[in-house]
Design a protein around this motif. Structure first.
Motif, PDB file in Angstrom:
ATOM      1  N   ILE A 198       0.842  -1.199   0.000  1.00  0.00           N
ATOM      2  CA  ILE A 198       0.000   0.000   0.000  1.00  0.00           C
ATOM      3  C   ILE A 198       0.878   1.251   0.000  1.00  0.00           C
ATOM      4  N   CYS A 199       0.575   2.164  -0.916  1.00  0.00           N
ATOM      5  CA  CYS A 199       1.383   3.382  -1.049  1.00  0.00           C
ATOM      6  C   CYS A 199       0.521   4.619  -0.879  1.00  0.00           C
ATOM      7  N   LEU A 200       1.228   5.692  -0.532  1.00  0.00           N
ATOM      8  CA  LEU A 200       0.634   7.017  -0.488  1.00  0.00           C
ATOM      9  C   LEU A 200       1.111   7.707  -1.762  1.00  0.00           C
ATOM     10  N   CYS A 201       0.183   8.220  -2.581  1.00  0.00           N
ATOM     11  CA  CYS A 201       0.573   8.738  -3.890  1.00  0.00           C
ATOM     12  C   CYS A 201       0.127  10.185  -4.053  1.00  0.00           C
ATOM     13  N   ASP A 202       0.993  10.982  -4.677  1.00  0.00           N
ATOM     14  CA  ASP A 202       0.634  12.392  -4.916  1.00  0.00           C
ATOM     15  C   ASP A 202       0.449  12.698  -6.398  1.00  0.00           C
ATOM     16  N   GLY A 203       0.330  11.646  -7.221  1.00  0.00           N
ATOM     17  CA  GLY A 203       0.206  11.854  -8.659  1.00  0.00           C
ATOM     18  C   GLY A 203       1.506  11.518  -9.372  1.00  0.00           C
ATOM     19  N   LYS A 204       2.646  11.980  -8.796  1.00  0.00           N
ATOM     20  CA  LYS A 204       3.956  11.717  -9.421  1.00  0.00           C
ATOM     21  C   LYS A 204       4.788  10.762  -8.587  1.00  0.00           C
ATOM     22  N   GLN A 250       8.902  -2.172 -10.696  1.00  0.00           N
ATOM     23  CA  GLN A 250       8.150  -2.871 -11.755  1.00  0.00           C
ATOM     24  C   GLN A 250       6.648  -2.621 -11.698  1.00  0.00           C
ATOM     25  N   VAL A 251       6.154  -2.235 -10.520  1.00  0.00           N
ATOM     26  CA  VAL A 251       4.698  -2.091 -10.383  1.00  0.00           C
ATOM     27  C   VAL A 251       4.293  -0.644 -10.076  1.00  0.00           C
ATOM     28  N   ILE A 252       4.800  -0.105  -8.981  1.00  0.00           N
ATOM     29  CA  ILE A 252       4.259   1.176  -8.498  1.00  0.00           C
ATOM     30  C   ILE A 252       4.664   2.340  -9.406  1.00  0.00           C
ATOM     31  N   SER A 253       5.963   2.467  -9.710  1.00  0.00           N
ATOM     32  CA  SER A 253       6.388   3.602 -10.556  1.00  0.00           C
ATOM     33  C   SER A 253       5.723   3.573 -11.924  1.00  0.00           C
ATOM     34  N   ASN A 257       3.280   6.517 -13.506  1.00  0.00           N
ATOM     35  CA  ASN A 257       3.607   7.135 -14.798  1.00  0.00           C
ATOM     36  C   ASN A 257       2.518   6.863 -15.827  1.00  0.00           C
ATOM     37  N   GLY A 258       2.001   5.643 -15.837  1.00  0.00           N
ATOM     38  CA  GLY A 258       0.939   5.275 -16.772  1.00  0.00           C
ATOM     39  C   GLY A 258      -0.305   6.100 -16.545  1.00  0.00           C
ATOM     40  N   MET A 259      -0.643   6.338 -15.282  1.00  0.00           N
ATOM     41  CA  MET A 259      -1.848   7.133 -14.995  1.00  0.00           C
ATOM     42  C   MET A 259      -1.658   8.587 -15.436  1.00  0.00           C
ATOM     43  N   ILE A 260      -0.439   9.083 -15.380  1.00  0.00           N
ATOM     44  CA  ILE A 260      -0.175  10.438 -15.906  1.00  0.00           C
ATOM     45  C   ILE A 260      -0.420  10.428 -17.422  1.00  0.00           C
ATOM     46  N   GLU A 261       0.139   9.404 -18.092  1.00  0.00           N
ATOM     47  CA  GLU A 261      -0.066   9.271 -19.551  1.00  0.00           C
ATOM     48  C   GLU A 261      -1.545   9.199 -19.903  1.00  0.00           C
ATOM     49  N   SER A 264      -4.985  10.867 -15.999  1.00  0.00           N
ATOM     50  CA  SER A 264      -5.603  10.910 -14.666  1.00  0.00           C
ATOM     51  C   SER A 264      -4.587  10.511 -13.601  1.00  0.00           C
ATOM     52  N   PRO A 265      -3.704  11.454 -13.257  1.00  0.00           N
ATOM     53  CA  PRO A 265      -2.682  11.192 -12.238  1.00  0.00           C
ATOM     54  C   PRO A 265      -3.323  10.632 -10.970  1.00  0.00           C
ATOM     55  N   TYR A 266      -2.650   9.664 -10.359  1.00  0.00           N
ATOM     56  CA  TYR A 266      -3.244   8.970  -9.218  1.00  0.00           C
ATOM     57  C   TYR A 266      -2.821   9.611  -7.896  1.00  0.00           C
ATOM     58  N   VAL A 267      -3.800  10.184  -7.207  1.00  0.00           N
ATOM     59  CA  VAL A 267      -3.570  10.741  -5.867  1.00  0.00           C
ATOM     60  C   VAL A 267      -4.433   9.936  -4.907  1.00  0.00           C
ATOM     61  N   GLY A 268      -3.824   9.415  -3.856  1.00  0.00           N
ATOM     62  CA  GLY A 268      -4.620   8.653  -2.888  1.00  0.00           C
ATOM     63  C   GLY A 268      -3.823   7.486  -2.370  1.00  0.00           C
ATOM     64  N   PHE A 269      -4.503   6.616  -1.630  1.00  0.00           N
ATOM     65  CA  PHE A 269      -3.869   5.356  -1.239  1.00  0.00           C
ATOM     66  C   PHE A 269      -3.981   4.434  -2.447  1.00  0.00           C
ATOM     67  N   LEU A 270      -2.893   3.792  -2.785  1.00  0.00           N
ATOM     68  CA  LEU A 270      -2.938   2.795  -3.851  1.00  0.00           C
ATOM     69  C   LEU A 270      -2.533   1.461  -3.243  1.00  0.00           C
ATOM     70  N   TYR A 271      -3.427   0.507  -3.332  1.00  0.00           N
ATOM     71  CA  TYR A 271      -3.204  -0.805  -2.721  1.00  0.00           C
ATOM     72  C   TYR A 271      -2.978  -1.787  -3.862  1.00  0.00           C
ATOM     73  N   ALA A 272      -1.761  -2.326  -3.949  1.00  0.00           N
ATOM     74  CA  ALA A 272      -1.504  -3.367  -4.937  1.00  0.00           C
ATOM     75  C   ALA A 272      -1.571  -4.709  -4.221  1.00  0.00           C
TER      76      ALA A 272
END
Ligand code: AMP
Ligand code: GLY
Length: 427
Positions: A198-204, A250-253, A257-261, A264-272
């Motif tokens: 689980i990560c904390l994401c700010d879009g970048k 391999q997964v989070i970065s 980057n893909g969501m920026i492309e 819709s940059p991803y801001v929030g908790f991201l649970y893989a």
């Protein structure tokens, strides 16, 4: 500052409790919360439903809420972040578009494919004959998933062709999950050990929380029906430094980057949700756009950093040089559920023993309600009792010491939470 937490489960109790410990927080409101959140110092429940966006926005404005954090996936997938932002309110979480990473399995599988992020081989179908043909060509075991949200129940691991075909028929006809099942993803069965990353994401930028693992099956030995989770612990021994590095690279970065492309940059908790194979290689099983439940309970128990500050930094895109600190000890949470969960169970039973404290423990409430001074069961997963110790085994000992003092008419819990990690640590 006044902060609002949306949701009513164990995850939201853990988030609200952690936020309340911040010096900068004067009050935490929880909508609608549970009996446990109401008992915390500086925390007050609001009677508003998590899917009533207008009601939530009105209350947030009336109560002069400075910052909102969303617990469950449904309001996120339905666009609560867009709605709050539209009303000029600060809120932490992915937008409706970004939340598709959880809301649509087919979106996610195509996304993973496009950005070469490791996952199980798959195909999507909305038509029975071609789906059956695919199952026949691939053989079993094979995994069938409803495309939309199905409250964690839309996954069938079919051991035989018949099981696979039955599941396909039920899902595609709309019988099993309504429209959520009219499109299915059929995928390769992955072997290995699961972990929640689980990560904390700010879009970048993404920074990881301490790793964790949960037990999804209801019964001891990881048998029986799939549930939302019967217990969890942090850290997850399977996520060693090397695995951690691979997951980030391999997964989070590539996901951020893909969501920026995708615009819709991803801001929030991201649970893989990951499967780690025996060589330590991760594959994505699923993404969730929220914190895990019950993973939040042990992870928040260990978090030393200020959760409000961390989430504010994420919203303002300032995570680059930030890092999160955790208690070195292991935390382990045992879910106490109503007998019969996740199928049929009773509610309204009086819970006894909540006031019997034990060192190094904390009880997080989930399905509980206060009625005339008594705390009663009000859901399938009722409590999550967390213990902390120097090892998984000692964390479990603390947690179970507290669990053993709590009871109600037909309570149920697994006695083996952490068994895999305990075995790993004793090998
Ligand atoms: P999901 O709702 O996608 O998280 O799936 C629920 C559970 O089913 C996961 O936590 C796994 O235990 C299991 N699962 C899902 N997909 C696979 C797969 N491709 N291979 C093996 N197990 C899986
Ligand atoms: N514990 C699994 C989940 O939160 O999805």
């Amino acid at each position: 500052m006044r902060v609002l937490v949306i949701g009513s489960g164990g995850r939201e109790h853990a988030l609200a409790w952690k936020l309340s410990l911040s010096d900068r927080v004067t009050e935490v409101l929880v909508a609608p919360g549970n009996a446990g959140t109401a008992l915390e110092a500086k925390v007050r429940n609001l009677e508003v439903d998590t899917n009533d966006f207008t009601g939530l926005i009105d209350r947030a404005l009336a109560e002069r809420v400075d910052f909102t954090l969303v617990g469950p996936e449904i309001p996120l997938v339905e666009g609560i972040v867009d709605a709050f932002q539209g009303a000029g309110l600060r809120i932490f979480g992915p937008t409706k578009k970004a939340a598709q990473l959880e809301g649509s399995k087919s979106f996610t599988k195509l996304f993973l494919d496009k950005y070469a992020i490791p996952t199980a081989e798959f195909q999507t179908f909305d038509e029975l004959d071609s789906a059956i043909e695919y199952v026949e060509a691939r053989g079993t075991p094979i995994v069938i998933k409803a495309d939309g949200l199905a409250a964690g129940k839309g996954v069938v691991i079919a051991q035989t062709k018949k099981e696979a075909i039955d599941a396909l028929k039920e899902m595609l006809s709309g019988e099993a999950f309504g429209d959520a099942g009219r499109q299915v993803v059929i995928e390769e069965f992955l072997e290995g050990e699961e972990a929640s990353f689980i990560c904390l994401c700010d879009g970048k930028t993404a920074i990881s929380f301490a790793s964790s693992q949960d037990h999804k099956r209801r019964d001891e030995g990881d048998l029986g029906p799939n549930t939302g989770g019967m217990g969890a612990y942090s850290p997850a021994p399977v996520v060693d430094r090397k695995v951690h590095k691979k997951v980030m690279e391999q997964v989070i970065s590539p996901t951020l980057n893909g969501m920026i492309e995708e615009g819709s940059p991803y801001v929030g908790f991201l649970y893989a949700g990951l499967m780690i194979d025996k060589h330590g290689n991760p594959k994505v099983i699923e993404f969730n756009c929220r914190f895990g439940d019950p993973e939040a309970q042990p992870v928040m128990y260990r978090l030393r950093s200020d959760l409000l500050e961390a989430c504010e930094k994420a919203v303002s895109g300032e995570l680059k040089d930030y890092h999160l600190e955790f208690d070195e000890r292991v935390a382990l949470g045992v879910v106490m559920a109503a007998g019969g969960y996740p199928v049929e169970y009773e509610t309204g039973d009086i819970i006894e023993g909540l006031d019997v404290t034990a060192s190094n423990t904390k009880v997080f409430h989930a399905g509980t309600i206060e009625v005339e001074g008594e705390i009663k069961t009000n859901g399938g997963r009722v409590l999550c009792v967390v213990g902390a110790g120097e090892s998984v085994a000692s964390a479990a000992e603390f947690a179970y010491a507290r669990v053993n003092n709590i009871k109600w008419k037909d309570h149920y819990f697994r006695g083996d939470i952490g068994h895999r990690a305990i075995k790993r640590q004793s090998d």
